[in-house]
Structures are given as structure tokens and as C-alpha cells.
Design an enzyme around this catalytic site. Structure first.
Site, PDB file in Angstrom:
ATOM      1  N   THR A 141      33.191  77.713  61.055  1.00  0.00           N
ATOM      2  CA  THR A 141      33.148  78.538  59.847  1.00  0.00           C
ATOM      3  C   THR A 141      32.712  77.668  58.680  1.00  0.00           C
ATOM      4  O   THR A 141      33.113  76.498  58.580  1.00  0.00           O
ATOM      5  CB  THR A 141      34.516  79.191  59.565  1.00  0.00           C
ATOM      6  OG1 THR A 141      34.422  79.978  58.368  1.00  0.00           O
ATOM      7  CG2 THR A 141      35.609  78.155  59.391  1.00  0.00           C
TER       8      THR A 141
ATOM      9  N   HIS B 187      48.543  72.966  68.495  1.00  0.00           N
ATOM     10  CA  HIS B 187      49.210  71.738  68.915  1.00  0.00           C
ATOM     11  C   HIS B 187      49.932  71.906  70.260  1.00  0.00           C
ATOM     12  O   HIS B 187      50.337  70.929  70.881  1.00  0.00           O
ATOM     13  CB  HIS B 187      50.209  71.296  67.836  1.00  0.00           C
ATOM     14  CG  HIS B 187      50.392  69.819  67.745  1.00  0.00           C
ATOM     15  ND1 HIS B 187      49.994  68.964  68.738  1.00  0.00           N
ATOM     16  CD2 HIS B 187      50.933  69.036  66.781  1.00  0.00           C
ATOM     17  CE1 HIS B 187      50.286  67.718  68.396  1.00  0.00           C
ATOM     18  NE2 HIS B 187      50.853  67.726  67.211  1.00  0.00           N
TER      19      HIS B 187
END
Length: 402
Positions: free
Chosen positions: A321, A373
Site C-alpha cells: 500500500t 507476530h
């Protein structure tokens, strides 16, 4: 004999849709393959076209109503349209002739007043409502002074002659419903923040080498390939190489399983009038720079015109993006689930940097990598981002596959 007009057959990932706009009224002449209706789903806007020359006999599903896959939404009559439409055309032609006669006689030309909003086509009514523009403020260019959708768009693009005059103490509000696409984007973004262990790491890249290469070869590149050489192709190719070195960044989580993808489908986030969409470039490891640039350009045009299909946006293993398009210097992009990472580009900003003990002014860009994560460790995330940085700062390595 009337025939049925049905909603398109939706893909498995789309449960239903909403009638967004009827472009034609009952009894109005329609040409074969002309768009008569827009159906908005939570991913794309689908167009329904006329099967032949004719007219709508009845509208079964009005604007705002929910429709299912292959559900009947209208009745259509094939054949020439006569009567009211012909009368309207004759009346309109007569008015034009009267205006021309008065002009030739020295009188001021007749300018038709725009008709009330209630008399406009559904698409025009919708555009006026969403933009907050009064029909009396728009100069209609259609037959009989009618306003077209293009008239509303053109009126919006005009700079305001003076600030809006508001009475002292008056507080104005406008309430419009969310589109299905906007609601779906909101749901996905909220789910990404609530259902993932999202973390963002940052780095910066010296864009001078890429900018010099681009300036040197952009004319020859465009002449050879018919495509403009931008920055996105370098980022897509650098990200592809980094994904090869760090497979977890190209993976996704499916329940308790990790799915490692042996291909590289990179989504490029594009802002459109209907909301954020992410069309996907397939097999970027097999694409050259011109193919990447042409692919991005074609998607941008389709997004602007509302022509993106569901097949253009399904899948994807990684997303890029570019907030720098709007001037963003730094941001934390949100994951495009079920993907596990997203790269954020930003504005190129000249800053003083220490280079070999000397201060130089360099065009720098902050890079941001948001990642899940649960799957990706900090070491892998930082290594991935550093790889992109190194490839961009030494583009010869990227081109020579070093």
C-alpha cells in the site's frame, strides 16, 4: 412477451448483493448491452445489461433492496419503444428549434432549468443525495434540461466560487448510509486488529539510486514497452525477491495450520470512490517491469471506472500500500487478512543524512512492515524489510538477481 432480468450468479464468497442504481426507468428505451442496473456486493459492483433492444416492463427489486444470486429483479420487453419516448423526443426537438429561432432574431438563447430531483433518473438522484448537491445548482445537459450523472460529477469537480454561506450558530449534518463495500472493508479492518497479533517494524530507504535510474531510462522504457516507468514496479519486484528469501512472510494462517504459498501474488491497494480495493498481480516472479507497470495501470483505471471484478481481487499472498500518494510520511498499515504481512510505502522526503562522515541531502522514504507476530518472528520481519531496502538502494542487484 416479457422476459426475466436476473441478478448475476455470485461467486461462493459472495452471499448476496444490494440494488445500488437503476439506470433506466420502466418504459424507457434501452439498447442491447446497455447497463440498466448496478448491484453492489461487499467486494465489487456488478453491472446488469440489457439482453436486447427494448424496454423495462417492471422493476421487481428497487434500489436499496437485497438480492440473491440469479434472483429475478425486473421484467424486460424486447422490441422497439414507441409512444411516450417518441412524443418526448418531438417536444424536445421543438424546444430546441424555438430556442434557435429566438437566438437568430436577436433574443437571448433559451436555457432550460434543471428539473426537480424527483424527476431525475435513479442514478442521478443517488449521486445528488450522496454529494449533498441541490438539483437546482447543477446545469443539466441532458434532453429537456435533465441532469446526467456526468453533470453531477463535473459540478463536484468545479472549485467553489465562495465559501458556503451558513447562518451564525447553524450546525449542519448530513447522514448517508454506508455502502456494502465500505461496510465490508470496515469489518475486515476491525477483524484484522482484533484477531491477529499485529506488529509494525520500520526502516528507511535511500531512493536516489532508483530515481536516477528512472530518470535515465524512463523515456526509452516507455518507447520500448508502451508503459511509464514508476516506482511501484521496483517495489513489487523487490518484495517478490524478499518473499522468496522469507517464506513465512508469504504464508497465511488457516485455523491451526500454516499455509506456505509456492507462488507470489501481490495485491496493490488502490483507493476508489467506493472505498479501498486490493486487486492482485499474479505470479509477480514471472512478470517483468513493464508487465507490472501495465498491470497496475489497468487496475487503477478499472477501479476508477468501477469495473474491477471479483476475480481481480481474490487471493493474494502479500500486499503493498502506498500512502505516499496522498502525502503520508509515516503510517502503520493494517493487515489484509488472511495474509500475514503488508508493506507500507510513504512520501519521498529530502532529509540531511550522514554518508561516510559527511552530511548529504538525500531523498528518503520510510518503509513500514506490519506483520502477524503469531507466525512471523521479529528477526524474519526485520530481515525481510532490510532485504527490500538493500535491493532498492542497489537496484543492480535486483535486476541481476544477486
Amino acid at each position: 412477451m416479457a422476459t426475466e432480468i436476473k441478478a448475476p450468479v455470485f461467486p461462493e464468497s459472495v452471499a448476496d448483493g444490494t440494488i445500488a442504481t437503476w439506470h433506466k426507468k420502466v418504459g424507457e428505451a434501452v439498447s442491447r448491452d446497455e447497463v440498466i442496473c448496478d448491484i453492489e456486493t461487499d467486494k465489487v459492483v456488478l453491472e446488469v445489461v440489457a439482453p436486447a433492444d427494448g424496454q423495462l416492463v417492471s422493476i421487481i427489486k428497487d434500489e436499496g433492496e437485497t438480492v440473491l444470486s440469479d434472483e429475478v429483479i425486473a421484467q424486460f420487453q424486447e422490441g422497439a419503444v414507441s409512444g411516450a419516448n417518441e412524443t418526448q423526443a418531438v417536444q424536445s426537438d421543438s424546444k430546441v428549434e424555438q430556442a434557435a429561432a429566438k437566438t437568430e432574431a436577436g433574443a437571448a438563447p433559451v436555457v432550460e432549468r434543471a428539473q426537480p430531483v424527483s424527476d431525475q433518473a435513479p442514478a442521478v438522484r443517488k449521486a445528488l443525495t450522496e454529494s449533498g448537491i441541490s438539483a437546482s445548482d447543477v446545469q443539466g445537459t441532458g434532453r429537456g434540461g435533465r441532469i446526467t450523472k456526468e453533470d453531477v460529477v463535473n459540478h463536484q469537480s468545479k472549485p467553489a466560487a465562495q465559501p458556503l454561506s451558513v447562518a451564525v450558530g447553524e450546525r449542519i449534518e448530513k447522514r448517508v448510509p454506508m455502502t456494502r463495500l465500505r461496510k465490508r472493508v470496515a469489518e475486515r479492518l476491525l477483524a484484522a486488529t482484533q484477531e491477529t497479533a499485529m506488529l509494525t517494524t520500520f526502516n528507511e530507504v535511500n531512493m536516489k539510486p532508483i530515481m536516477e535510474m528512472r530518470a535515465q531510462y524512463k523515456d526509452a522504457f516507455e518507447k520500448r514497452h508502451g508503459a511509464r516507468l514508476g516506482f511501484m514496479s521496483f517495489f513489487v519486484k523487490a518484495a517478490t525477491e524478499a518473499l522468496k528469501r522469507y517464506p513465512a512472510v508469504n504464508a497465511s494462517i488457516d485455523g491451526d495450520d500454516i499455509v506456505y504459498h509456492g507462488f507470489y501474488d501481490i495485491g496493490v491497494a488502490v483507493s476508489s470512490d467506493r472505498g479501498l480495493v486490493v486487486p492482485v498481480l499474479r505470479d509477480t516472479d514471472r512478470m517483468n517491469y513493464a508487465e507490472v507497470e501495465n498491470g497496475i495501470r489497468d487496475y487503477a483505471v478499472k477501479a476508477r471506472d468501477g469495473k474491477l471484478g471479483i476475480e481481480d481481487m481474490t487471493g493474494g499472498t502479500f500486499t503493498i500500500t502506498n500512502g505516499g500518494t496522498f502525502g503520508s510520511l509515516l503510517s502503520t498499515p493494517i493487515l489484509n487478512t488472511p495474509q500475514t504481512a503488508i508493506l507500507g510505502m510513504h512520501k519521498i522526503q529530502e532529509r540531511p543524512m550522514a554518508v561516510n562522515g559527511q552530511v548529504e541531502i538525500l531523498p528518503m522514504m520510510y518503509l513500514a512492515l506490519s506483520y502477524d507476530h503469531r507466525l512471523i518472528d521479529g528477526k524474519e520481519a526485520v530481515g525481510f524489510l532490510v532485504t527490500i531496502k538493500e535491493l532498492l538502494e542497489e537496484p543492480a542487484k535486483l535486476i541481476l538477481d544477486l
